[in-house]
Write a protein that holds these residues in place. Sequence first.
Motif, PDB file in Angstrom:
ATOM      1  N   GLU A  82      -8.308  10.166 -30.311  1.00  0.00           N
ATOM      2  CA  GLU A  82      -8.525  11.334 -30.064  1.00  0.00           C
ATOM      3  C   GLU A  82      -9.356  11.754 -31.775  1.00  0.00           C
ATOM      4  O   GLU A  82      -9.903  12.666 -31.583  1.00  0.00           O
ATOM      5  CB  GLU A  82      -7.129  12.485 -29.995  1.00  0.00           C
ATOM      6  CG  GLU A  82      -7.253  13.912 -29.389  1.00  0.00           C
ATOM      7  CD  GLU A  82      -6.211  14.333 -30.177  1.00  0.00           C
ATOM      8  OE1 GLU A  82      -6.372  15.617 -29.444  1.00  0.00           O
ATOM      9  OE2 GLU A  82      -5.356  13.867 -29.862  1.00  0.00           O
ATOM     10  N   ASN A  83      -9.077  11.226 -32.570  1.00  0.00           N
ATOM     11  CA  ASN A  83      -9.451  11.130 -33.439  1.00  0.00           C
ATOM     12  C   ASN A  83     -11.026  11.146 -33.411  1.00  0.00           C
ATOM     13  O   ASN A  83     -11.510  11.536 -34.616  1.00  0.00           O
ATOM     14  CB  ASN A  83      -7.787  10.616 -35.150  1.00  0.00           C
ATOM     15  CG  ASN A  83      -7.497  11.298 -35.256  1.00  0.00           C
ATOM     16  OD1 ASN A  83      -7.609  12.457 -34.792  1.00  0.00           O
ATOM     17  ND2 ASN A  83      -5.742  10.863 -35.945  1.00  0.00           N
ATOM     18  N   ASP A  84     -10.529   9.478 -33.172  1.00  0.00           N
ATOM     19  CA  ASP A  84     -12.312   8.851 -33.090  1.00  0.00           C
ATOM     20  C   ASP A  84     -12.817   9.033 -31.383  1.00  0.00           C
ATOM     21  O   ASP A  84     -14.256   8.635 -31.659  1.00  0.00           O
ATOM     22  CB  ASP A  84     -12.519   7.162 -32.629  1.00  0.00           C
ATOM     23  CG  ASP A  84     -11.456   6.854 -33.575  1.00  0.00           C
ATOM     24  OD1 ASP A  84     -11.829   6.876 -35.029  1.00  0.00           O
ATOM     25  OD2 ASP A  84     -10.869   5.759 -33.795  1.00  0.00           O
ATOM     26  N   GLY A  85     -12.845  10.392 -30.709  1.00  0.00           N
ATOM     27  CA  GLY A  85     -13.768  11.074 -29.815  1.00  0.00           C
ATOM     28  C   GLY A  85     -13.496  10.491 -29.090  1.00  0.00           C
ATOM     29  O   GLY A  85     -14.286  11.198 -28.424  1.00  0.00           O
ATOM     30  N   LEU A  86     -12.754  10.170 -28.722  1.00  0.00           N
ATOM     31  CA  LEU A  86     -13.130   9.150 -27.127  1.00  0.00           C
ATOM     32  C   LEU A  86     -11.761   9.931 -26.209  1.00  0.00           C
ATOM     33  O   LEU A  86     -11.677   9.300 -25.082  1.00  0.00           O
ATOM     34  CB  LEU A  86     -12.567   7.678 -27.299  1.00  0.00           C
ATOM     35  CG  LEU A  86     -13.614   6.562 -28.840  1.00  0.00           C
ATOM     36  CD1 LEU A  86     -12.818   5.738 -28.397  1.00  0.00           C
ATOM     37  CD2 LEU A  86     -14.913   6.699 -27.980  1.00  0.00           C
ATOM     38  N   VAL A  87     -10.564  10.100 -26.660  1.00  0.00           N
ATOM     39  CA  VAL A  87      -9.508  11.145 -25.376  1.00  0.00           C
ATOM     40  C   VAL A  87      -9.522  12.548 -26.110  1.00  0.00           C
ATOM     41  O   VAL A  87      -9.399  13.132 -26.822  1.00  0.00           O
ATOM     42  CB  VAL A  87      -8.551  10.396 -25.651  1.00  0.00           C
ATOM     43  CG1 VAL A  87      -7.802  11.209 -25.034  1.00  0.00           C
ATOM     44  CG2 VAL A  87      -8.474   9.210 -25.167  1.00  0.00           C
ATOM     45  N   LEU A  88      -9.780  13.338 -24.774  1.00  0.00           N
ATOM     46  CA  LEU A  88      -9.145  14.479 -24.939  1.00  0.00           C
ATOM     47  C   LEU A  88      -7.506  14.913 -25.037  1.00  0.00           C
ATOM     48  O   LEU A  88      -7.719  14.715 -23.208  1.00  0.00           O
ATOM     49  CB  LEU A  88     -10.429  15.222 -24.512  1.00  0.00           C
ATOM     50  CG  LEU A  88     -10.233  16.895 -24.207  1.00  0.00           C
ATOM     51  CD1 LEU A  88     -10.435  17.452 -25.278  1.00  0.00           C
ATOM     52  CD2 LEU A  88     -11.644  17.769 -23.731  1.00  0.00           C
ATOM     53  N   ARG A  89      -7.521  15.544 -25.451  1.00  0.00           N
ATOM     54  CA  ARG A  89      -5.635  15.790 -25.857  1.00  0.00           C
ATOM     55  C   ARG A  89      -5.723  17.424 -25.160  1.00  0.00           C
ATOM     56  O   ARG A  89      -6.167  18.779 -25.462  1.00  0.00           O
ATOM     57  CB  ARG A  89      -4.609  15.630 -25.942  1.00  0.00           C
ATOM     58  CG  ARG A  89      -3.625  16.197 -26.211  1.00  0.00           C
ATOM     59  CD  ARG A  89      -2.752  16.048 -27.650  1.00  0.00           C
ATOM     60  NE  ARG A  89      -1.623  16.308 -27.527  1.00  0.00           N
ATOM     61  CZ  ARG A  89      -0.819  17.385 -27.262  1.00  0.00           C
ATOM     62  NH1 ARG A  89      -1.349  18.437 -27.910  1.00  0.00           N
ATOM     63  NH2 ARG A  89       0.598  17.334 -27.368  1.00  0.00           N
ATOM     64  N   THR A  90      -5.059  18.036 -23.600  1.00  0.00           N
ATOM     65  CA  THR A  90      -4.821  18.799 -22.941  1.00  0.00           C
ATOM     66  C   THR A  90      -3.668  19.065 -22.885  1.00  0.00           C
ATOM     67  O   THR A  90      -2.820  18.974 -22.323  1.00  0.00           O
ATOM     68  CB  THR A  90      -5.716  19.150 -21.788  1.00  0.00           C
ATOM     69  OG1 THR A  90      -7.189  19.100 -21.531  1.00  0.00           O
ATOM     70  CG2 THR A  90      -5.935  21.128 -21.611  1.00  0.00           C
ATOM     71  N   ALA A  91      -3.476  20.585 -23.442  1.00  0.00           N
ATOM     72  CA  ALA A  91      -1.585  20.932 -23.293  1.00  0.00           C
ATOM     73  C   ALA A  91      -1.185  22.197 -23.258  1.00  0.00           C
ATOM     74  O   ALA A  91      -2.459  22.923 -23.282  1.00  0.00           O
ATOM     75  CB  ALA A  91      -0.901  21.413 -24.814  1.00  0.00           C
ATOM     76  N   PHE A  92      -0.817  22.662 -22.106  1.00  0.00           N
ATOM     77  CA  PHE A  92      -0.686  24.033 -20.355  1.00  0.00           C
ATOM     78  C   PHE A  92       0.423  24.309 -21.449  1.00  0.00           C
ATOM     79  O   PHE A  92       1.629  23.699 -21.589  1.00  0.00           O
ATOM     80  CB  PHE A  92      -1.047  23.009 -19.342  1.00  0.00           C
ATOM     81  CG  PHE A  92      -1.358  22.578 -18.934  1.00  0.00           C
ATOM     82  CD1 PHE A  92      -2.775  23.268 -18.440  1.00  0.00           C
ATOM     83  CD2 PHE A  92      -2.406  21.115 -19.033  1.00  0.00           C
ATOM     84  CE1 PHE A  92      -4.168  22.627 -18.345  1.00  0.00           C
ATOM     85  CE2 PHE A  92      -3.293  20.484 -18.174  1.00  0.00           C
ATOM     86  CZ  PHE A  92      -4.392  21.043 -18.127  1.00  0.00           C
ATOM     87  N   ALA A  93       0.487  25.716 -20.973  1.00  0.00           N
ATOM     88  CA  ALA A  93       1.387  26.203 -21.648  1.00  0.00           C
ATOM     89  C   ALA A  93       2.041  26.975 -20.859  1.00  0.00           C
ATOM     90  O   ALA A  93       2.509  27.358 -20.339  1.00  0.00           O
ATOM     91  CB  ALA A  93       1.013  27.769 -21.789  1.00  0.00           C
ATOM     92  N   GLU A  94       3.535  25.462 -20.343  1.00  0.00           N
ATOM     93  CA  GLU A  94       4.233  26.143 -19.118  1.00  0.00           C
ATOM     94  C   GLU A  94       5.481  25.474 -19.800  1.00  0.00           C
ATOM     95  O   GLU A  94       5.942  24.725 -20.546  1.00  0.00           O
ATOM     96  CB  GLU A  94       3.475  24.779 -17.692  1.00  0.00           C
ATOM     97  CG  GLU A  94       2.000  25.033 -17.730  1.00  0.00           C
ATOM     98  CD  GLU A  94       1.804  24.310 -16.427  1.00  0.00           C
ATOM     99  OE1 GLU A  94       2.258  22.575 -16.377  1.00  0.00           O
ATOM    100  OE2 GLU A  94       0.410  23.733 -16.081  1.00  0.00           O
ATOM    101  N   LYS A  95       6.177  25.600 -18.412  1.00  0.00           N
ATOM    102  CA  LYS A  95       7.669  25.424 -19.139  1.00  0.00           C
ATOM    103  C   LYS A  95       7.688  24.473 -18.171  1.00  0.00           C
ATOM    104  O   LYS A  95       7.655  24.576 -16.858  1.00  0.00           O
ATOM    105  CB  LYS A  95       8.752  26.439 -19.373  1.00  0.00           C
ATOM    106  CG  LYS A  95       8.728  27.587 -20.061  1.00  0.00           C
ATOM    107  CD  LYS A  95       9.112  26.873 -21.366  1.00  0.00           C
ATOM    108  CE  LYS A  95       9.015  27.845 -22.723  1.00  0.00           C
ATOM    109  NZ  LYS A  95       9.830  27.522 -23.525  1.00  0.00           N
ATOM    110  N   PRO A  96       8.513  23.189 -18.286  1.00  0.00           N
ATOM    111  CA  PRO A  96       8.592  22.152 -19.294  1.00  0.00           C
ATOM    112  C   PRO A  96       6.775  22.068 -19.964  1.00  0.00           C
ATOM    113  O   PRO A  96       5.897  21.949 -18.793  1.00  0.00           O
ATOM    114  CB  PRO A  96       8.955  20.728 -19.229  1.00  0.00           C
ATOM    115  CG  PRO A  96       8.976  20.190 -18.112  1.00  0.00           C
ATOM    116  CD  PRO A  96       8.985  22.108 -17.001  1.00  0.00           C
ATOM    117  N   LEU A  97       6.305  22.026 -21.088  1.00  0.00           N
ATOM    118  CA  LEU A  97       5.041  21.665 -21.610  1.00  0.00           C
ATOM    119  C   LEU A  97       4.733  20.307 -21.019  1.00  0.00           C
ATOM    120  O   LEU A  97       5.215  19.349 -20.581  1.00  0.00           O
ATOM    121  CB  LEU A  97       5.302  20.776 -22.761  1.00  0.00           C
ATOM    122  CG  LEU A  97       3.577  21.012 -23.624  1.00  0.00           C
ATOM    123  CD1 LEU A  97       3.044  22.572 -23.504  1.00  0.00           C
ATOM    124  CD2 LEU A  97       4.044  20.576 -24.778  1.00  0.00           C
TER     125      LEU A  97
END
Length: 129
Positions: A82-97
């Motif tokens: 992710e820091n190197d710009g190769l992967v995108l992390r998406t967190a959805f505001a759901e329960k459970p996360l």
Amino acid sequence: MKFETGMENNTTADVDESECDGCAPDRVILADFQRAIHAISGKWKLEILFTLMNGATRFGALRRSLAGITQHMLTVQLRELENDGLVLRTAFAEKPLRVEYELTDAAYGLLPAFRELLNWSKLYRLAPR
């Protein structure tokens, strides 16, 4: 006591630029290559990138698809990607996360290289480890 290895000759002499054409890569090109190799080097990075080629994947599914990787190692490798710009992390505001990981356009640019590695592996019938 001094030993001569035969490597001492001509190692300190100044070299004319024309004599060294093609000797070593351009420093800028070498730095670009080193950055690229650093971004994809790691015990699991290539496997993670290859697995994500099929689309966005949740953390748990990604971990299950990579036999032998620990949760900690997967987290570390994903953060670096992710820091190197190769992967995108998406967190959805759901329960459970719910968290999904997917490749960036930059990572999809590696697809031709992955295809060539697969062809190379098939051509030389490399033994599995």
